[in-house]
Design a protein around this motif. Structure first.
Motif, short mmCIF file in Angstrom:
data_model
loop_
_atom_site.label_atom_id
_atom_site.label_comp_id
_atom_site.label_asym_id
_atom_site.label_seq_id
_atom_site.Cartn_x
_atom_site.Cartn_y
_atom_site.Cartn_z
N ILE B 6 5.66 4.34 -9.22
CA ILE B 6 5.10 3.14 -8.60
C ILE B 6 5.80 1.90 -9.14
O ILE B 6 5.96 1.74 -10.34
N GLU B 104 1.97 3.92 -1.21
CA GLU B 104 3.28 3.84 -1.85
C GLU B 104 3.52 5.03 -2.77
O GLU B 104 4.62 5.57 -2.84
N GLN B 107 4.65 8.07 -0.91
CA GLN B 107 5.98 8.06 -0.30
C GLN B 107 7.04 8.71 -1.16
O GLN B 107 7.00 8.59 -2.37
#
Lengths: 657, 107
Positions: B6, B104, B107
């Protein structure tokens, strides 16, 4: 089998100490306990009926110091105490069954709801010092005691608006978790743990000393036996039940305390005919209160036209120095939010929203209770009278219990004694619950921060973690017992105040910067915690809180001069006055060449509360050390901490286990 | 940490996050300063301005005592105001942000 055995064991511990007290009271004729028994045998009506001349006459021959004891019904009081112990032991046993992981032990598995936690936080703040101390202060000095209460409720603004949610989002079990988030430094962990233990022990000592005194006064159990009994009980509770038991004991005790407050204030309202205006009118027109205020203001003769009764309802009878006020205010508004046992409470709820809910719930509970306490204080002043309260305890700590007995119908009546026994037992439960929370907080700091993260570098299985925590709670409890016995003659309020001042000057700046300042780093944490704590204690050592023998000697000399003057003028002194003279003379000789603990003749720092100086120093040192030793890596880690503490992302994962 | 992928810096500078943070800070610090100021006014005023604080307002009750009671009402009011503001504004924004982070992460 083990589970049935435990409550039995706990009842035995206390039953034995109560019994021991009984035996010692009977076996020591002439000792202070015998006096206490003699006082207790005085006809009913001594403590709470101002009109009875027989009671006043019976009171005269009872010698003053050492022998004062609340007139209680032993059977009622001991049964109530045993009931409280049995109920709390039951909770501990129930909770110990579901305490299997470290998260269970430190944070009740994050499974406490917001409202439940709100009650538990209320329990943490409503200590015996709050209940008995503030009632007493108000019964002797009017609304100045209420200003303490305001400090408590205002400290919740900091907790609600600044601390609760970010802590819940960023932390796991302890303050150390938040501070060590950005740095893997083991020194940071170690210092954080040490600071938590120091603060908790100060705070805890105040409660322990209070507990010992209370039991001595109520049940005639010797001070040392009470301390050992309370300590042993708490060790068992915390070691077995962990956070879940501590929380539920806290919830039940808070409920009992609220119930007590409602019953007693309703009783006072009823006695005053349900009219607040006539209640305050009778407070202001009570001749006893007027007389007491005249004494407090040191007016030997009443000044004509001065309304001493109205003065009792005004502020400033106890607090006189505005700077000292600001100093105390700083300790409250910044200190309470960083107390380790309060911070730990936020890790018991599943998320920030519940943390917020718990703070709001506790604010309403605590606020209501404190307002009720203010009625108890005024009620005790009106119905029990400040003179009778001070005769039992100079600091007024027995006022809350005396008013309970009065409302129940007075000493010697079944309802009066029953209500008194109930309130005593609630006060006892309060001490148990608050000290349990403190022992848990310190043992968490030792086991989780020191052992697991410093010595084992974060690698320890669940079983070991709990085992270490239990051993730590045993040692913290043992230390509390030893220190509690050693500090028998220390001023309790001073200890709690000291803990708050240390937190406001050391833990609070560090916590705030850790959560909100990107450049903050390990150097700032270590410098802030160490210097803040040392400076606060240092200022306290040179403040008027310490004993200055030269001042004691000067005061004693004044008494000697006044009494000798009287002796030569009036041609003699009463037996009591002669005794005072003797004591003053020996006080003078003993103290005239002495110096304070750190070798001073007079205080260097003029205020009782160090906050106004120590808080700015704490903040300054923290900032300075941070800027001097920049640490890029820790600055880079800030974004992650910042996003997590704001959004609560990742919390759910920490809870599931 | 599992979540090393992240990009925390990107989230921290995301307009939505900045908006939430600034709105929260303004609101929280404002309320805190207001509450703290009134508390210190009480502490200092009680000793420094006896004439005002001893003025009788309701029967025997004087300004100082009522000011103390007002502090409780103020604290409760702040608690309620903050709860409502959070429920209406901050919490939905926070939820949006968390969803964004989770997306996120996947992904």
């Amino acid at each position: 089998m083990r589970y049935m055995f435990l409550p039995l064991l706990m009842v035995l511990i206390f039953g034995a100490s109560a019994l021991a007290a009984d035996v010692s009271a009977q076996a020591a004729p002439g000792g202070p306990n015998a006096v206490a028994v003699a006082a207790a045998k005085v006809p009913p009506g001594l403590a709470a009926s101002p009109q009875s001349p027989a009671a006043a006459a019976a009171k005269a021959p009872v010698p003053a110091p050492g022998g004062k004891k609340m007139q209680t019904n032993r059977t009622f009081t001991i049964s109530m105490f045993l009931l409280i112990i049995a109920a709390t032991a039951g909770i501990v046993v129930w909770a110990s069954k579901s305490t299997t992981t470290a998260s269970d032990y430190y944070a009740a598995g994050g499974g406490i709801s917001g409202i439940q936690n709100g009650w538990a936080i209320a329990g943490d703040f409503l200590s015996a010092a709050t209940f008995l101390g503030i009632t007493g202060l108000m019964s002797l000095f009017g609304p100045d005691g209420f200003m303490y209460s305001v400090g408590i409720i205002i400290s919740f603004l900091t907790i609600l608006l600044i601390i609760a949610e970010p802590c819940r989002n960023a932390g796991k079990y302890t303050l150390g978790d938040i501070l060590a988030f950005r740095s893997s430094s083991r020194v940071v962990r170690g210092v954080a743990a040490l600071s938590a233990v120091v603060v908790s022990i100060f705070y805890l000592l105040g409660q322990m000393v209070g507990a010992g005194k209370l039991m001595q006064l109520l049940l005639g159990i010797p001070y040392k036996v009470s301390i050992i009994g309370v300590g042993a009980l708490i060790i068992v509770y915390v070691a077995l039940g962990g956070m879940k038991a501590t929380t539920w004991v806290q919830i039940i005790k808070a409920a009992l305390l609220m119930f007590t407050g409602v019953v007693l204030s309703a009783g006072i309202l009823w006695k005053s005919g349900f009219s607040l205006f006539s209640f305050f009118d009778s407070v202001a027109t009570s001749p006893e209160i007027q007389d007491h205020v005249r004494g407090v203001m040191k007016h030997p003769v009443a000044q004509p036209g001065f309304d001493y009764g109205q003065r009792f309802l005004e502020l400033g009878l106890f607090f006189k120095n505005p700077l000292d006020q600001v100093s105390l205010g700083l300790a409250w508004i910044l200190g309470a939010a960083g107390l380790p046992h309060v911070m730990m409470r936020f890790f018991t709820v599943p998320n920030a929203k519940e943390a917020r809910k718990s703070v709001v719930a506790s604010m309403f509970l605590i606020g209501l209770f404190l307002i009720m306490v203010s009625f108890l204080g005024f009620g005790a002043a009106l119905y029990v009278t400040p003179q009778k309260i001070m005769a039992l305890d100079k600091g007024g700590n027995m006022a809350g219990l005396m008013i309970a007995q009065y409302i129940g119908g007075g000493a010697g009546t079944v309802t009066g004694d029953l209500l008194l026994a109930f309130v005593c037992a609630v006060a006892f439960a309060t001490i148990l619950a608050v000290v349990s929370g403190l022992v848990l907080a310190s043992s968490a700091a030792i086991a989780h921060d020191l052992y697991v993260n410093v010595f084992k570098k974060g690698k320890a299985d669940q079983g070991t973690q709990i085992k270490v925590a239990r051993v730590a709670s045993f040692f913290v409890g043992a230390i509390a017992i030893v220190l509690g016995i050693a500090c028998e003659n220390l001023n309790i309020a001073q200890l709690v105040g000291l803990a708050l001042a240390v937190v406001a000057s050391a833990n609070f700046p560090v916590l705030i910067f850790a959560l909100f300042w990107k450049r903050f780093n390990s150097a700032g944490i270590i410098a802030g915690l160490v210097v803040g704590t040392v400076v606060t204690i240092g200022i306290l050592m040179v403040s008027p809180n310490m004993t200055y023998p030269k001042k004691v000697a000067a005061d004693a000399q004044k008494v000697v001069l006044a009494l000798e003057k009287k002796q030569s003028e009036a041609g003699g002194l009463s037996a009591a006055e002669l005794k005072t003279l003797e004591k003053a003379k020996s006080d003078y000789v003993l103290n005239k060449d002495g110096t304070s603990l750190v070798g001073l003749d007079a205080p260097l720092f003029p205020l009782k509360n160090p906050g106004i100086l120590s808080v700015p120093i704490g903040f300054f040192v923290t900032v300075a050390a941070t800027l001097l030793f920049r640490n890029r890596r820790e600055e880079e880690m800030f974004e992650e901490l910042f996003v997590r503490q704001t959004t609560g992302y990742g919390v759910a994962k920490a809870v599931k286990h | 940490m599992v979540d090393k992928e992240i990009d925390w810096a990107a989230i921290a500078s995301h307009p939505k996050f900045v908006e939430l943070h600034q709105a929260k800070m303004r609101f929280l610090v404002g309320l805190w300063v207001f509450g703290a100021t009134s508390y210190f006014l009480l502490l200092v005023g009680a000793v420094s301005f006896p004439d005002l604080f001893n003025a009788r307002i309701l029967g025997r009750l004087n300004f100082g005592y009522l000011f103390c009671l007002f502090q409780f009402v103020l604290a409760w009011a702040i608690a309620i105001i903050y709860t409502r503001k959070s429920n209406r504004e901050f919490d939905p924004l926070t939820t949006e942000l968390v969803e964004m982070i989770v997306k996120e992460e996947c992904q």
